[in-house]
Design a protein around this motif. Structure first.
Motif, mmCIF file in Angstrom:
data_model
loop_
_atom_site.group_PDB
_atom_site.id
_atom_site.type_symbol
_atom_site.label_atom_id
_atom_site.label_comp_id
_atom_site.label_asym_id
_atom_site.label_seq_id
_atom_site.Cartn_x
_atom_site.Cartn_y
_atom_site.Cartn_z
ATOM 1 N N MET A 7 14.152 49.624 20.383
ATOM 2 C CA MET A 7 15.306 49.522 19.492
ATOM 3 C C MET A 7 14.933 48.830 18.183
ATOM 4 S SD MET A 7 18.318 48.546 22.156
ATOM 5 C CE MET A 7 19.617 48.157 21.011
ATOM 6 N N THR A 8 15.646 49.209 17.134
ATOM 7 C CA THR A 8 15.410 48.550 15.854
ATOM 8 C C THR A 8 15.996 47.143 15.916
ATOM 9 O OG1 THR A 8 17.516 49.334 15.028
ATOM 10 C CG2 THR A 8 15.602 50.720 14.594
ATOM 11 N N PRO A 9 15.402 46.216 15.157
ATOM 12 C CA PRO A 9 15.930 44.839 15.145
ATOM 13 C C PRO A 9 17.421 44.803 14.795
ATOM 14 C CG PRO A 9 13.814 44.931 14.044
ATOM 15 C CD PRO A 9 14.183 46.343 14.369
ATOM 16 N N GLN A 10 17.842 45.688 13.904
ATOM 17 C CA GLN A 10 19.263 45.709 13.522
ATOM 18 C C GLN A 10 20.134 46.082 14.713
ATOM 19 O OE1 GLN A 10 16.738 47.091 12.097
ATOM 20 N NE2 GLN A 10 16.890 47.214 9.854
ATOM 21 N N ALA A 11 19.703 47.128 15.434
ATOM 22 C CA ALA A 11 20.482 47.569 16.596
ATOM 23 C C ALA A 11 20.550 46.462 17.635
ATOM 24 C CB ALA A 11 19.861 48.826 17.192
ATOM 25 N N LYS A 12 19.399 45.779 17.825
ATOM 26 C CA LYS A 12 19.390 44.680 18.796
ATOM 27 C C LYS A 12 20.359 43.584 18.375
ATOM 28 C CE LYS A 12 14.593 45.269 19.889
ATOM 29 N NZ LYS A 12 13.283 44.646 19.995
ATOM 30 N N ALA A 13 20.347 43.267 17.104
ATOM 31 C CA ALA A 13 21.232 42.201 16.620
ATOM 32 C C ALA A 13 22.686 42.567 16.883
ATOM 33 C CB ALA A 13 20.993 41.978 15.133
ATOM 34 N N ALA A 14 22.983 43.862 16.783
ATOM 35 C CA ALA A 14 24.369 44.287 16.974
ATOM 36 C C ALA A 14 24.794 44.235 18.438
ATOM 37 C CB ALA A 14 24.542 45.713 16.438
ATOM 38 N N THR A 15 23.905 44.695 19.333
ATOM 39 C CA THR A 15 24.333 44.826 20.731
ATOM 40 C C THR A 15 23.924 43.638 21.590
ATOM 41 O OG1 THR A 15 24.464 46.401 22.559
ATOM 42 C CG2 THR A 15 22.325 46.138 21.548
ATOM 43 N N LEU A 16 22.828 42.954 21.188
ATOM 44 C CA LEU A 16 22.353 41.805 21.964
ATOM 45 C C LEU A 16 22.210 40.594 21.046
ATOM 46 C CD1 LEU A 16 19.503 43.654 23.908
ATOM 47 C CD2 LEU A 16 21.682 42.935 24.875
ATOM 48 N N PRO A 17 23.305 40.011 20.621
ATOM 49 C CA PRO A 17 23.236 38.927 19.625
ATOM 50 C C PRO A 17 22.478 37.696 20.120
ATOM 51 C CG PRO A 17 25.465 39.171 20.503
ATOM 52 C CD PRO A 17 24.683 40.343 20.994
ATOM 53 N N ASP A 18 22.459 37.472 21.433
ATOM 54 C CA ASP A 18 21.819 36.255 21.947
ATOM 55 C C ASP A 18 20.389 36.469 22.396
ATOM 56 O OD1 ASP A 18 24.272 34.999 21.608
ATOM 57 O OD2 ASP A 18 24.953 35.723 23.561
ATOM 58 N N LEU A 19 19.818 37.616 22.067
ATOM 59 C CA LEU A 19 18.479 37.954 22.539
ATOM 60 C C LEU A 19 17.464 36.878 22.176
ATOM 61 C CD1 LEU A 19 16.945 40.276 23.941
ATOM 62 C CD2 LEU A 19 16.411 41.161 21.675
ATOM 63 N N TYR A 20 16.496 36.660 23.098
ATOM 64 C CA TYR A 20 15.451 35.680 22.841
ATOM 65 C C TYR A 20 14.787 35.991 21.500
ATOM 66 C CZ TYR A 20 16.069 34.903 27.820
ATOM 67 O OH TYR A 20 16.615 34.641 29.033
ATOM 68 N N PRO A 21 14.535 34.977 20.682
ATOM 69 C CA PRO A 21 14.020 35.228 19.324
ATOM 70 C C PRO A 21 12.729 36.044 19.300
ATOM 71 C CG PRO A 21 14.685 32.950 19.576
ATOM 72 C CD PRO A 21 14.829 33.576 20.923
ATOM 73 N N PHE A 22 11.827 35.809 20.259
ATOM 74 C CA PHE A 22 10.539 36.514 20.186
ATOM 75 C C PHE A 22 10.695 38.009 20.418
ATOM 76 C CE2 PHE A 22 9.411 37.587 24.567
ATOM 77 C CZ PHE A 22 10.280 36.788 25.282
ATOM 78 N N LEU A 23 11.776 38.423 21.035
ATOM 79 C CA LEU A 23 11.976 39.850 21.289
ATOM 80 C C LEU A 23 12.654 40.560 20.111
ATOM 81 C CD1 LEU A 23 13.084 39.896 25.047
ATOM 82 C CD2 LEU A 23 11.045 40.979 24.084
ATOM 83 N N ARG A 24 13.309 39.752 19.271
ATOM 84 C CA ARG A 24 14.137 40.366 18.214
ATOM 85 C C ARG A 24 13.355 41.258 17.258
ATOM 86 N NH1 ARG A 24 17.635 35.100 16.799
ATOM 87 N NH2 ARG A 24 18.650 34.920 18.831
ATOM 88 N N PRO A 25 12.226 40.801 16.724
ATOM 89 C CA PRO A 25 11.568 41.630 15.696
ATOM 90 C C PRO A 25 10.758 42.796 16.265
ATOM 91 C CG PRO A 25 10.387 39.572 15.998
ATOM 92 C CD PRO A 25 11.548 39.515 16.925
ATOM 93 N N ILE A 26 10.508 42.797 17.563
ATOM 94 C CA ILE A 26 9.631 43.840 18.118
ATOM 95 C C ILE A 26 10.267 45.214 17.945
ATOM 96 C CG2 ILE A 26 8.547 44.729 20.215
ATOM 97 C CD1 ILE A 26 8.417 41.886 21.225
#
Lengths: 236, 297, 366
Positions: free
Chosen positions: C86-105
């Motif tokens: 998933m794109t970082p933007q999509a992750k931010a939208a659906t998984l706002p609390d995601l662990y930081p290290f996973l966000r940019p991948i």
């Protein structure tokens, strides 16, 4: 009384009985002998309805037994004491005997039967409320036979009743079989203890690799030396 | 923390779990079948109550009786129609059949009734409490515990004193030999399923009573509980099932008090972790049964 | 020259995966060329189902152990692959609390799929070894327990799964071409696994545990190998599915899906790859047909309520009927293959002569 004709039984692709024929007449004590793997237990289990034959006939008192369930065959008067006794180890001695009497319609006779069994096996009376699993090997064997007798079988089939018992107990078991025979019970006995068996049996069938090698009276068997041939490496 | 209320709740839950586990084990002991369709019997009781209440004016006790009878009948029929024909085949075939029966019953409820929850009638007593020494004990809990005790005693008498009961125990011990005593295989197996249905039906009354409603998936949770409880107690022992049920009640209630809020959600996972550990370390459970583990047909 | 001959000989006796793949490949090509959106969808689903069913067959068919945990591994593969693709933007939208290290991948599709499959295989490898000691009912309950545990974790680990809610924003990468490719690849993998030494040993342990052990088969080890491979493929299938459906919740990986995949395998025949393929095709088409009936009935408003569960009712009845009347499935443990007598040199598969490996009959017990 019991006739088996050309019976074939298979485990998967392997034929364990390859056309066995034999007969047991009323009141007889017929013995089946032969080395391990000859198919003796297979024959008894097939007569009892646990295994289904590939082909052949089994008739008992004129009726065919092939395809009948084990419970139906017991009702017709054939009782099996299987190898390894297979008593109900989590049931008490009394409950084991009650299970033996399951097919008896007249439960009033149950008490009388119980007394008769206690006369044959006094030890069971002492152990009446103990769990079957806590009995010694000899006691378990007595219980297994007693349990089978509770159904008043017309034909009693015993599969290696002396197996794993101490010599003194073996004597006891053979005495008991003789006594049951004298009382008129028809018996089909599978045994490894050939000498003792030949002493008490009316007739003997010798089984070898799924076939009847020889059938005749105990005396004939001894004279013709068939037993030695089979047991002492007499390979054709 | 270990207050009287805590204990009472644990015992109430434990009583239900004990009955649930018993109903599962009585069939397992004989057929080695872990009956996945067991939970749906609870659903059936629930829907019977709902349908009866919607169509007739009957006293609750009469409806409850009919509900339990229908559960027993369903249990009996599933054995007759689905399990009996596959009994002689592989263990997997029987397990998959029970899974299919479970799916069938659930979806039949979806199709014929509704995916949405339906209201179930409850006796007034269920919402009342008895106050003893300042502690309010819900009548529902008291009834659960008392009913369970009565059932447990009744079942014990049946299994110890009647010839059919002894035959059931014998069949769980050695099925082949039981048939060689002249006991019809179908009779013992049918009886086991009827008793299983009785347990599920009775539990069902109390289970739907918790939310006063029934859904097609209501059987899932009690089935899982029965799994855990039987594994804890021992799959081959009826006594084990009862003990396992009460232990489940205790552990589950205990975890509810002990676990921090963040882990509380994982309580179910913890229970199943216990299951796996027990099966790995002591597969026979706490109470070793007599069953040989040999499967029958 | 000698090697070529050996190769031809080998192919002649292993025609099964080719026979199974060719019609499926033709179907995919035809549908791609002429099919409408709905048909493309159905055939894509068919191939994803194929991955799921064959991966189940790899373990269950060869070991004889009913594996209820399978769909759990599908879930692990689905969620893991999605976290990487998933794109970082999509992750931010659906998984706002995601662990930081996973966000940019943000990885391409295929590496993400692979990571998902590896994650499933790792979990299977870690928990599996101990479990493989168990057989029969104990094994079934344990694997079922594993499914419940995985499910509970997926439902409650909101940080990475969005909890019981639907996770959305996954890119649709699984095209018909992709799913066809992997579906057919898995046919070959499943077939070849059966023929490897490990597969043979596993089948030996299924047929007779004690005999296999007595000739030196380490049953736990071969079961474990089969279990891990099965989970790897299931994880892969989960990834494919996730990038096809694009939004899903943990409830997609529980009993309903388990029933669906299990019924495909059992209806076709657990013991063979051919059976698994046939079952997948038959049941997938049946499902889609029944769903269509369900939908048209609902749209037409024939009944006051919507028809729900009709498909499952029919399928579970079918499954029970199969188990009663044909417990080894439509094909049983027989692989479809060309008779060896047909000369391969002629270049033609002369007839529809299919020979079937016979399986030993089970000892009859009453």
């Amino acid at each position: 009384m019991l006739t088996v004709e050309n019976l074939q039984v298979a485990y998967g692709a392997i034929l364990a009985l390859k056309g066995v024929s034999l007969e047991v007449k009323e009141g007889e004590l017929v013995a089946l002998i032969g080395v391990n793997g000859a198919g003796k237990s297979t024959l008894l289990l097939t007569i009892a309805g646990v295994l289904r034959p590939v082909s052949g006939k089994i008739t008992f008192g004129g009726d065919s037994l092939v395809g009948k369930s084990p419970e139906e065959i017991v009702r017709r008067g054939i009782s099996l004491v299987p190898e390894g006794r297979e008593i109900f180890s989590s049931l008490t001695v009394e409950e084991n005997l009650r299970m033996g009497a399951f097919v008896r319609k007249n439960q009033a006779e149950y008490q009388q039967d119980l007394e008769k069994v206690f006369a044959l096996f006094p030890i069971l009376k002492q152990r009446l409320h103990q769990l079957g699993g806590t009995l010694s090997g000899g006691e378990q064997q007595q219980l297994a036979i007693a349990r089978a007798l509770m159904s008043h079988p017309a034909l009693l089939m015993l599969d290696e009743p002396s197996l794993g018992l101490a010599p003194a107990l073996v004597d006891q078991i053979f005495d008991l079989i003789t006594r049951l025979h004298q009382q008129g019970t028809t018996i089909l006995l599978v045994e490894q203890n050939v000498d003792r068996t030949l002493q008490i049996a009316d007739r003997v069938y010798l089984l070898q690799t799924g076939k009847v090698k020889f059938g005749g009276t105990a005396a004939e068997v001894r004279h013709q030396g068939e037993v030695e041939k089979v047991y002492l490496g007499g390979v054709e | 923390m270990l207050s009287v209320e805590f204990l009472l709740n644990a015992i109430t839950l434990g009583s239900l779990c004990a009955l649930l586990a018993l109903g599962l084990v009585i069939v397992y002991g004989i057929l080695k079948l872990v009956n996945f369709a067991y939970g749906e019997l609870i659903m059936i009781t629930g829907y019977t109550l709902y349908l009866l209440n919607a169509s007739f004016q009957l006293p609750w006790l009469v409806m409850a009786l009919i509900g339990v009878l229908i559960a027993m009948f369903t249990s009996y029929s599933t054995e007759l129609v689905a399990f009996r024909p596959v009994r002689t085949k592989s263990l997997s075939a029987m397990l998959i059949t029970s899974f299919a029966v479970s799916t069938l019953l659930q979806n039949a409820a979806l199709l014929l009734i509704s995916p949405r929850a339906r209201a179930v009638p409850l006796p007034k007593l269920f919402s009342a409490s008895l106050t003893v020494m300042g502690i309010a004990i819900p009548w529902r809990n008291i009834l659960t515990v008392v009913t369970s005790l009565v059932l447990l005693i009744g079942l014990t008498l049946l299994l110890k004193k009647t010839i059919l009961g002894i035959a059931l125990r014998a069949a769980a011990d050695n099925f082949r030999m039981t048939r060689l005593m002249g006991v019809p295989a179908d009779l013992v197996i049918s009886t086991a399923f009827v008793i299983s249905g009785l347990m599920a039906g009775i539990v069902g009354l109390f289970w739907v009573g918790r939310t006063a409603s029934v859904t097609p998936t209501i059987g899932g949770a009690p089935l899982l509980i029965a799994f855990v409880a039987t594994v804890i107690g021992g799959m081959n022992s009826l006594l084990g099932a009862v003990v396992g049920g009460y232990i489940y009640g205790l552990i589950f209630s205990f975890l509810g008090v002990m676990l921090p809020q963040t882990l509380l959600d994982y309580r179910e996972a913890f229970m199943f972790l216990i299951v796996i550990l027990i099966l790995l370390i002591r597969p026979e459970g706490l109470i070793r049964g007599a069953g040989t583990g040999e499967r029958v047909g | 020259m000698k090697n070529t001959n050996a190769g031809i000989l080998w192919l002649k006796s292993h025609t099964t995966p080719f026979i199974l793949s060719i019609p499926l490949l033709i179907l995919a090509v035809l549908v791609q060329a002429y099919g409408d959106t709905l048909l493309v969808r159905i055939v894509t689903v068919l191939f994803i189902n194929l991955v799921m069913v064959l991966s189940l067959q790899v373990f269950m068919g060869n070991s004889g152990i009913l594996n209820f945990a399978h769909i759990g591994f599908m879930g692990i593969g689905a969620y893991t692959s999605v976290l990487f693709s998933m794109t970082p933007q999509a992750k931010a939208a659906t998984l706002p609390d995601l662990y930081p290290f996973l966000r940019p991948i943000h990885l391409p599709f295929l590496p993400s799929l692979l990571i998902g499959a590896i994650a499933a295989a790792l979990v299977a490898a870690l928990v599996g070894y101990a479990l493989m000691r168990l057989s029969d009912a104990a094994a079934v309950i344990t694997l079922f327990a594993l499914l419940v545990i995985i499910h509970t974790i997926l439902v409650h680990w909101s940080i990475v799964t969005n909890g019981p809610r639907t996770l959305f924003g996954v890119d649709n990468y699984t095209s018909l071409g992709i799913s066809t490719f992997f579906g057919i690849l898995v046919i070959f993998i499943a077939y070849l696994f059966k023929e490897t030494p490990v597969g043979l040993k596993l089948r030996a342990s299924r047929d007779d545990r004690y005999a296999a052990a007595s000739i030196g088969v380490n049953i736990v080890q071969v079961r474990w190998a089969g279990f891990v491979l099965s989970a790897f493929l299931a994880g892969f299938g989960g990834g494919l599915w996730a990038h096809f459906i694009t939004s899903f919740s943990p409830y997609a990986f529980y009993l309903t899906e388990t029933f669906s995949v299990l019924s495909m395998l059992v209806i076709g025949g657990t013991g063979s790859v051919s059976g698994a393929v046939l079952g997948t095709v038959v049941v997938t088409l049946l499902r889609e047909g029944l769903r269509a009936v369900e939908n048209s009935v609902n749209i037409a408003g024939v009944f006051p309520n919507n028809l729900v569960g009709f498909t499952e009712v029919v399928l579970s009845l079918l499954l029970i009927l199969i188990l009663v009347f044909r417990p080894s499935g439509l094909l049983g443990s027989q692989e479809i293959r060309l008779a060896n007598t047909i000369p391969l040199a002629s270049g033609k598969f002369s007839a529809s002569e299919l020979s079937r490996e016979s399986s030993p009959k089970e000892g009859e017990h009453v």
